[in-house]
Design an enzyme around this catalytic site. Structure first.
Site, PDB file in Angstrom:
ATOM      1  N   LYS A  79      28.356  35.376  52.392  1.00  0.00           N
ATOM      2  CA  LYS A  79      28.465  36.783  52.805  1.00  0.00           C
ATOM      3  C   LYS A  79      27.128  37.478  52.574  1.00  0.00           C
ATOM      4  CE  LYS A  79      31.432  40.850  52.101  1.00  0.00           C
ATOM      5  NZ  LYS A  79      32.598  41.387  51.353  1.00  0.00           N
ATOM      6  N   SER A 154      36.194  43.417  53.890  1.00  0.00           N
ATOM      7  CA  SER A 154      34.862  43.414  54.467  1.00  0.00           C
ATOM      8  C   SER A 154      34.292  42.017  54.702  1.00  0.00           C
ATOM      9  CB  SER A 154      33.905  44.179  53.534  1.00  0.00           C
ATOM     10  OG  SER A 154      33.849  43.564  52.248  1.00  0.00           O
ATOM     11  N   SER A 178      38.964  42.504  49.865  1.00  0.00           N
ATOM     12  CA  SER A 178      38.059  42.099  50.950  1.00  0.00           C
ATOM     13  C   SER A 178      37.856  40.604  51.106  1.00  0.00           C
ATOM     14  CB  SER A 178      36.697  42.790  50.779  1.00  0.00           C
ATOM     15  OG  SER A 178      36.807  44.164  51.060  1.00  0.00           O
TER      16      SER A 178
END
EC number: 6.3.5.7
Length: 485
Positions: A79, A154, A178
């Protein structure tokens, strides 16, 4: 069979027998990305040249017969809020579009030591603020099951890349859900560890008392192996917990006989899609057939979790993001009139709407006239939410419910309604506030979109969480379902 459809043990066996090479795995990853990422948009930055060099080195280790671990040679995605030395880390924000870190996050360094290959950096909601991946300042990521739908957020880029077979596993970060919510939307496994189990050093901070790094994988066994690699005490992280790290793979026995499961009525009530509730209830029947027992319980302060979370997380974001001022790193506005104008223009140009919204909310909650009424009260309610879980865990081993109240929604459907978007995290946020571990695993489908079940455990008892998740997986086929891109 595509390499990424093989189990972790099968990949390892083929590497050791020279039927596969690390270079071939990396080639397969980039080939899959070339085939699918024009549609999905899971990656912001690819690491192709360096990844191929790394693959060559690892193949040489294989040729030399050097000892290999469970993750050796596996292509992984990171990420884009986890720093990677020499590889852009943008947090999907224009503010950091030119940020090239000079060091690795602790988890990145640990994965490198385990012999994984970083394929690239994955798209996300800007600074991890969002639940749909539509808040990326670059482009929205799309759900592999249906590109008209969001992948969640996210960590939506991480979930989409794993679900689409672009990487073998990915790392995400979970502040209020997330990792778990995008895992549910994309039909994969997402694990949020206990707060402090995995080092946050090198994770660009959103809300420091809530942020936690964890794995997104195709199955529970892979999640156990990735967690094994990244867990552990780190003196560089002041909130790192110095606890004994068990062998998580040893917990995957398939035996849940006598396990006591609590099912909060608040997680199956108003706002939960009936098809999601039905899938979770069917999963509980599976546990019953395996010898576990469950009862309905109450977590009475759940209704206050959303308000509590957004006050606390936004307050911490207001403080953490104050460092982005156009002076030290990141984008700097041109031609400011003075220093204050530099701050104002840089932050106005660099941050997107959702980030600005949360900074403003947090700054308001921390202001002298409202600190006691909002921030302090939210901290007290957070304690009550944690106590709800503590009381349940006095009698039960696990808490089970849906990961999200619905399946994935259409792109553009909720982005203009922040309150509705925030309510998608009603089942995950209480867990984050309590700092305890939880995993999302697929347990059904509705209208061709995956449904996720959340298994919640006691602090630092990831072993029981993984054991229960693995037992369900071993007796169902949901984790084997793949999107057809």
């Amino acid at each position: 069979m595509l390499p990424f459809e093989l189990s972790l043990q099968e990949v390892g066996a083929k590497l050791r027998s020279k039927e596969l090479s690390v270079t071939e795995l990396v080639d397969a990853s980039y080939k899959r990305i070339a085939e699918t990422d024009d549609t999905l948009k899971a990656f912001i930055t690819l690491n192709e040249d360096e990844a191929r060099k790394q693959a060559g080195k690892l193949d040489q280790e294989l040729a030399n017969g050097e000892a290999q671990g469970a993750l050796f040679g596996l292509p992984a995605g990171i990420k884009d809020n986890i720093v990677t030395e020499g590889l852009l880390t943008t947090c999907a924000s224009q503010f950091l579009k030119n940020y090239n870190p000079i060091y690795d996050a602790t988890v990145t360094r640990k994965l490198r030591a385990a012999g994984t290959v970083t394929i690239g950096k994955l798209n996300m909601d800007e600074f991890a603020m969002g639940g749909s991946n539509e808040n990326s300042s670059y482009f929205p990521t799309r759900n592999p099951w249906n590109p008209d739908y969001v992948p969640g957020g996210s960590s939506g880029g991480s979930a989409a890349a794993v679900a689409a077979g672009q990487v073998y596993f990915a790392l995400g970060s979970d502040t209020g859900g997330s990792i778990r919510q995008p895992a549910a939307y994309c039909g994969i496994v997402g694990l949020k560890p206990t707060y402090g189990l995995v080092s946050r050093f090198g994770l660009v901070a959103f809300a420091s008392s809530l942020d936690q790094i964890g794995p997104l994988t195709k199955n529970v066994e892979d999640a156990a192996h990735v967690l094994q690699a990244i867990a552990g005490y780190d003196e560089k992280d002041s909130t790192s917990a110095n606890v004994v790290i068990p062998n998580y793979s040893e917990a995957l026995t398939g035996d849940v006989k006598g396990l006591r499961i609590a099912v909060p009525k608040e997680y199956l009530g108003e706002g939960i899609d009936p098809r999601v509730k039905e899938a979770v209830m069917n999963a509980l029947k599976t546990y019953e057939s395996l010898g576990a027992v469950w009862e309905e319980v109450s977590l009475p302060h759940t209704e206050y979790a959303i308000a509590t979370y957004y006050l606390l997380a936004s307050s911490e974001a207001s403080s953490n993001l104050a460092r982005f001022d156009g002076v030290r790193y990141g984008v700097r506005a041109e031609n400011p009139e003075n220093l204050l104008d530099l701050y104002r223009k840089s932050r106005s140009q660099g941050f997107g709407p959702e980030v600005k919204r949360r900074i403003m909310l947090g700054t308001y909650a921390l202001s002298s006239g409202y600190y006691d009424a909002y921030y302090l009260k939210a901290q007290k309610v957070r304690t009550l939410i944690k106590q709800d879980f503590d009381q349940v865990f006095e009698k039960y081993d696990l808490v089970i419910g849906p990961t999200a109240p619905t399946t994935a929604f259409r792109i553009g459907e909720q982005v203009g309604d922040p309150l509705t978007m925030y309510l998608n995290d009603i089942c995950t946020i209480p867990v984050s506030l309590a700092g305890i571990p939880a995993i999302s695993i697929p347990c059904g489908q509705a209208d061709g979109l995956p449904i996720g079940m959340q298994i919640i455990g006691k602090a630092f008892d990831e072993s029981t969480v993984l054991r229960a998740a693995h037992a369900f997986e071993a007796n169902t086929e949901f984790h084997k379902q793949r999107p057809s891109l």
